[in-house]
Design a protein around this motif. Structure first.
Motif, PDB file in Angstrom:
ATOM      1  N   THR A   5      -8.795   8.323  -5.601  1.00  0.00           N
ATOM      2  CA  THR A   5      -7.358   8.230  -5.438  1.00  0.00           C
ATOM      3  C   THR A   5      -6.648   9.531  -5.780  1.00  0.00           C
ATOM      4  O   THR A   5      -5.434   9.555  -5.873  1.00  0.00           O
ATOM      5  N   THR A 166       5.056  -6.921  -5.521  1.00  0.00           N
ATOM      6  CA  THR A 166       4.118  -5.947  -6.091  1.00  0.00           C
ATOM      7  C   THR A 166       3.489  -6.537  -7.332  1.00  0.00           C
ATOM      8  O   THR A 166       4.057  -7.406  -8.012  1.00  0.00           O
ATOM      9  N   HIS A 189      -3.774  -8.085  -6.951  1.00  0.00           N
ATOM     10  CA  HIS A 189      -3.027  -7.316  -5.951  1.00  0.00           C
ATOM     11  C   HIS A 189      -3.152  -5.829  -6.238  1.00  0.00           C
ATOM     12  O   HIS A 189      -2.959  -5.382  -7.370  1.00  0.00           O
ATOM     13  N   ASP A 190      -3.441  -5.017  -5.214  1.00  0.00           N
ATOM     14  CA  ASP A 190      -3.627  -3.577  -5.366  1.00  0.00           C
ATOM     15  C   ASP A 190      -2.295  -2.876  -5.107  1.00  0.00           C
ATOM     16  O   ASP A 190      -1.802  -2.873  -3.975  1.00  0.00           O
ATOM     17  N   ILE A 192      -1.701   0.167  -4.810  1.00  0.00           N
ATOM     18  CA  ILE A 192      -1.862   1.378  -4.009  1.00  0.00           C
ATOM     19  C   ILE A 192      -2.036   1.036  -2.527  1.00  0.00           C
ATOM     20  O   ILE A 192      -1.869   1.896  -1.661  1.00  0.00           O
ATOM     21  N   ALA A 193      -2.347  -0.212  -2.225  1.00  0.00           N
ATOM     22  CA  ALA A 193      -2.726  -0.571  -0.855  1.00  0.00           C
ATOM     23  C   ALA A 193      -1.617  -0.275   0.151  1.00  0.00           C
ATOM     24  O   ALA A 193      -1.888   0.197   1.256  1.00  0.00           O
ATOM     25  N   VAL A 194      -0.390  -0.565  -0.209  1.00  0.00           N
ATOM     26  CA  VAL A 194       0.706  -0.356   0.737  1.00  0.00           C
ATOM     27  C   VAL A 194       0.838   1.116   1.110  1.00  0.00           C
ATOM     28  O   VAL A 194       1.119   1.461   2.268  1.00  0.00           O
ATOM     29  N   ALA A 196      -1.661   3.313   1.140  1.00  0.00           N
ATOM     30  CA  ALA A 196      -2.786   3.659   2.009  1.00  0.00           C
ATOM     31  C   ALA A 196      -2.511   3.222   3.441  1.00  0.00           C
ATOM     32  O   ALA A 196      -2.813   3.954   4.400  1.00  0.00           O
ATOM     33  N   GLY A 197      -1.914   2.029   3.599  1.00  0.00           N
ATOM     34  CA  GLY A 197      -1.587   1.568   4.941  1.00  0.00           C
ATOM     35  C   GLY A 197      -0.559   2.450   5.628  1.00  0.00           C
ATOM     36  O   GLY A 197      -0.687   2.787   6.808  1.00  0.00           O
ATOM     37  N   ASP A 200      -2.162   5.737   6.741  1.00  0.00           N
ATOM     38  CA  ASP A 200      -2.923   5.592   7.982  1.00  0.00           C
ATOM     39  C   ASP A 200      -2.002   5.559   9.189  1.00  0.00           C
ATOM     40  O   ASP A 200      -2.280   6.173  10.224  1.00  0.00           O
TER      41      ASP A 200
END
Length: 797
Positions: A5, A166, A189-190, A192-194, A196-197, A200
């Protein structure tokens, strides 16, 4: 923080509450040692001020060129801005925090360099206007929303980010149409995921569209990569970057230091200063021209601050606002509006009722289908009138510090919400407030706008409309070149304007403004310029246009206890020149020239009544009016106006006025000229409003007009009708109605023949007993309790 990360790139939408919550959750999870934020590096020294308890967002970093303060840029931040959340997190947790965007010393210089495209719609002050000028940068949100099947980028962003819970927000926003609490906020719930999306998605967009259309973005991103390398060298992998999502792929790209430095080679520079300034929600809105990217800062602020059930809390706010405006809104209305908003969200397939659904529900339930109350809701709640606050120890130009001191001393707090201010110039505090506002207007700092005050309050009253806008800080910085205090700067600016003015009217207006602002040191310079311009100007129209401002200045001088002897001398000399040159200037005029000269006639007449009557200037002016009224070569509108002014001043008997009207309306006079005479005689004007009342009270004159009108031929009637309509349409409805009744009954040929009841409410003779009864009240109103009747009449006049 793990190697997978590092560095932590948090791509956000500027001023997005969902992004702000996600940034806070990601920082809580990663605990970086350093936080890098998109913004001007010159602001690094100001970052500790964000922890000051007196710092209250919305605020903005203001950078301006030292030699050209008007060249400035803003970096606004609200409570719900991800950048502000990141700054506060770093300060609260002892992490290093820095700005890493291209320095303002370059961006301000590039803004004036034609070889660079300027159009940063995220932080700069150009925004949408620059995008239109230099070629539109693609809107990533619009592209992503269209790909997802949305026709509104705002609605798409709300659904996928703003209404998304969140892991760090156990009381996060509701997830369903019913307004219940989010169900996906568990420990798994992550946070950081939002990001990363989004990274992308932005990578795919940049592969398709390139860097987006602005070469300056490549330079900015090169500088940010260099700063990121330096931070990683100092702090290792414990670095988080908060920047616009569009820049994330560029910061993650593998480039060489040499290539990035090559992009930065030869950038223009300008010496800059930077500080924190208060900001407003109105200026965060996209339509303000600052390109912040949000239409509804008040709504976003609510989403960010509401701990739970945001729709219910929002509807409660709306109901409270409508109740304050005396609209009937009950608890049942709130409950039904919440239900309707949730139903609309479910029907439209949205995870939560958004702004569109709440507006539709409020319109239907609380506003009875009307858009009129919605305008108030949009202004007060959806956009909002919040004004931030900056601690006094923030850097500021000396002029700004003096202005802040005066605002505090005079208890004139800058407010984003427009308000009315009534001043009584007999009170020292109100007089000082008036001087301050007038001085700021002279400096181009339009904090206050004069408005028409309450009727009948006299020259001791002033009314202002106040509203503080963030860009006024730029105007104050610009005005700082004139001096370090408001008084010194206004004086220097007035002296400079007097030296550069070429038109006489400009100098007279400046003299008036100097008296209003109390600039006694500037008056000698202005008066010398005024005397020089007046001596050289031979145009009677220019002289007539300049005289009213001088007369008003004399009146203001009396009110403000200012010595205006020199001004009175110049004004009297100007009036004498007008008396000499006006009669020949009124001959041979066309319709437009005659209408303009009639306005000058009204202005000069009002002005002369305000001048000290040295050398019998009033008598000379009366002689000018007498010549104009009797001269056939003068246009009818001017002859009629001159006759009316003489009549109102008691210098023309009623029989004389009737004689002049009879001559003007005789069969030998062309109908158009006769109609113009009527317009001048009974039409309104600044000097003599309410011309129709003369015809109401003098049926002899009304009879002459009526008799003339009945003799006009059909062909000529078409030509004179527009003039007559323009004249009589200016009367108040009651006056027109009374005139119609008098004409229908047939006015008498003379005043003595009029029956007592012809004009309702008026007796044929003055009732002195009843008239004397009002004198005690008049004395009380004028503050002349001990005055006799003659003194009282003089004071009233």
């Amino acid at each position: 923080m793990t190697a997978t990360t590092a560095p932590l790139l948090l791509g956000v939408r500027h001023h997005g509450p969902g992004s702000a919550r996600a940034v806070r959750a990601a920082l809580d999870a990663a605990r970086p040692a350093a936080v890098l934020i998109e913004g001007p590096p010159e602001g690094d020294a100001l970052l500790p001020l964000a922890a000051d308890e007196r710092m209250s967002p919305p605020v903005a970093l203001l950078a301006h060129a030292v030699d050209d303060p008007g060249r400035a840029s803003f970096w606004p931040m609200a409570e719900f801005s991800p950048e502000w959340v990141a700054i506060r997190w770093a300060l609260d947790h002892g992490a290093a925090v820095r700005f890493i965007d291209l320095p303002a010393t370059h961006t301000l210089a590039m803004a004036k360099d034609p070889t660079w495209e300027d159009g940063d719609g995220e932080n700069g002050d150009g925004g949408d206007a620059d995008d239109q000028r230099y070629g539109l940068r693609i809107d990533p949100l619009a592209v992503l929303a269209g790909t997802a099947g949305y026709d509104d980028p705002e609605r798409w962003w709300e659904d996928v980010v703003e209404h998304r819970g969140t892991g760090a927000a156990p009381n996060g926003p509701p997830d369903g149409a019913s307004g219940t609490r989010a169900t996906h906020t568990g420990a798994g719930h992550d946070p950081i995921a939002v990001f990363a999306g989004l990274a992308d998605a932005m990578t795919a967009l940049r592969e398709t569209y390139g860097h987006g259309g602005h070469d300056r973005d490549l330079v900015r991103e090169a500088y940010m990569r260099l700063q990121l390398r330096a931070a990683r060298k100092a702090h290792g992998d414990g670095v988080a970057v908060v920047c616009g999502a569009w820049h994330v792929p560029a910061l993650a790209a593998r480039t060489t230091v040499t290539a990035d430095r090559a992009l930065l080679k030869g950038l223009p520079k300008v010496k800059t200063e930077i500080t924190w300034v208060p900001w407003t929600h109105r200026r965060l809105a996209r339509h303000s021209g600052y390109g912040a990217g949000i239409d509804s800062p008040g709504w976003y602020g609510h989403l960010f601050s509401a701990p739970d059930r945001p729709v219910e809390r929002w509807m409660t706010k709306v109901a409270g606002l409508l109740r304050d405006e005396d609209r009937i809104v009950s608890s049942a209305h709130v409950i039904e509006a919440v239900r309707l908003a949730g139903t609309l969200a479910a029907m439209r397939g949205r995870p939560l009722a958004g702004l569109t659904e709440t507006i539709d529900a409020v319109r239907a339930v609380m506003c009875d289908g009307s858009d009129v109350p919605l305008g108030l809701i949009r202004d007060r709640l959806i956009v909002g009138d919040a004004l931030g606050e900056v601690p006094e120890r923030a850097p500021a130009v000396p002029l700004q510090r003096d202005l802040t001191r005066l605002q505090r001393t005079l208890r004139l707090k800058p407010e984003a919400l427009e308000r009315e201010l009534d001043l009584d110039l007999r009170k020292e505090t109100d007089a000082a407030r008036s001087r301050l506002l007038h001085r700021l207007r002279l400096l181009g700092v339009a904090w206050g706008e004069p408005v028409a005050g309450r009727a009948g309050t006299g020259t001791f009253r002033e009314s202002w409309r106040l509203r503080w806008e963030p860009e006024l800080h730029v105007r104050v910085a610009e005005a700082g070149v004139w001096g370090t205090t408001v008084l010194a700067a206004a004086t220097a600016r007035a002296e400079s304007d007097a030296a550069s003015a070429t038109a006489l009217a400009d100098v007279t207006a400046l003299a008036e403004r100097c008296l209003l602002a109390g600039l006694s040191d500037a008056l000698p310079v202005v008066m010398k310029a005024l005397a020089d311009r007046a001596a050289l100007d031979a145009d009677v129209g220019h002289l007539a246009q300049a005289l009213p401002a001088l007369a008003r200045s004399l009146r203001y001088g009396d009110v403000r206890s200012t010595d205006t002897a020199a001004l009175a001398e110049v004004a009297t000399g100007l009036a004498e020149r007008v008396c000499v040159g006006l009669p020949p200037a009124c001959t041979g005029l066309d319709a437009d020239g005659a209408a303009e000269m009639r306005g000058h006639l009204d202005g000069v007449h009002t002005a002369i009544r305000l001048l000290p009557d040295t050398g019998d200037i009033t008598g000379r002016w009366a002689g000018v009016l007498d010549r104009l009224a009797a001269r056939d070569s003068v246009p009818g509108v001017i002859r009629g106006r001159a006759a009316r002014l003489l009549l109102d001043d008691g210098r023309l008997p009623e029989d004389g006025a009737a004689r002049l009207m009879g001559l003007a309306l005789s069969p030998g006079t062309p109908p158009a000229d006769a109609a113009a005479w009527i317009e001048g005689f009974v039409g309104g004007g600044d000097a003599n409003p309410g011309g129709g009342m003369l015809l109401v009270h003098d049926e002899r004159l009304l009879g002459l007009v009526d008799a003339w009108l009945t003799t006009v031929t059909a062909e000529a009637f078409t030509d004179v009708l527009p003039l007559l309509r323009r004249t009589f349409s200016a009367y108040e409805p009651g006056v027109r109605r009374t005139l119609g009744e008098l004409v229908r009954r047939g006015p008498a040929s003379g005043r003595t023949a009029r029956p007592e009841a012809t004009t309702p409410g008026f007796a044929p003779e003055l009732d002195e007993t009843r008239a004397d009864a009002v004198l005690p009240l008049v004395r009380l109103l004028l503050g002349a309790a001990g005055a006799d009747d003659d003194e009282l009449l003089g004071a009233g006049t």
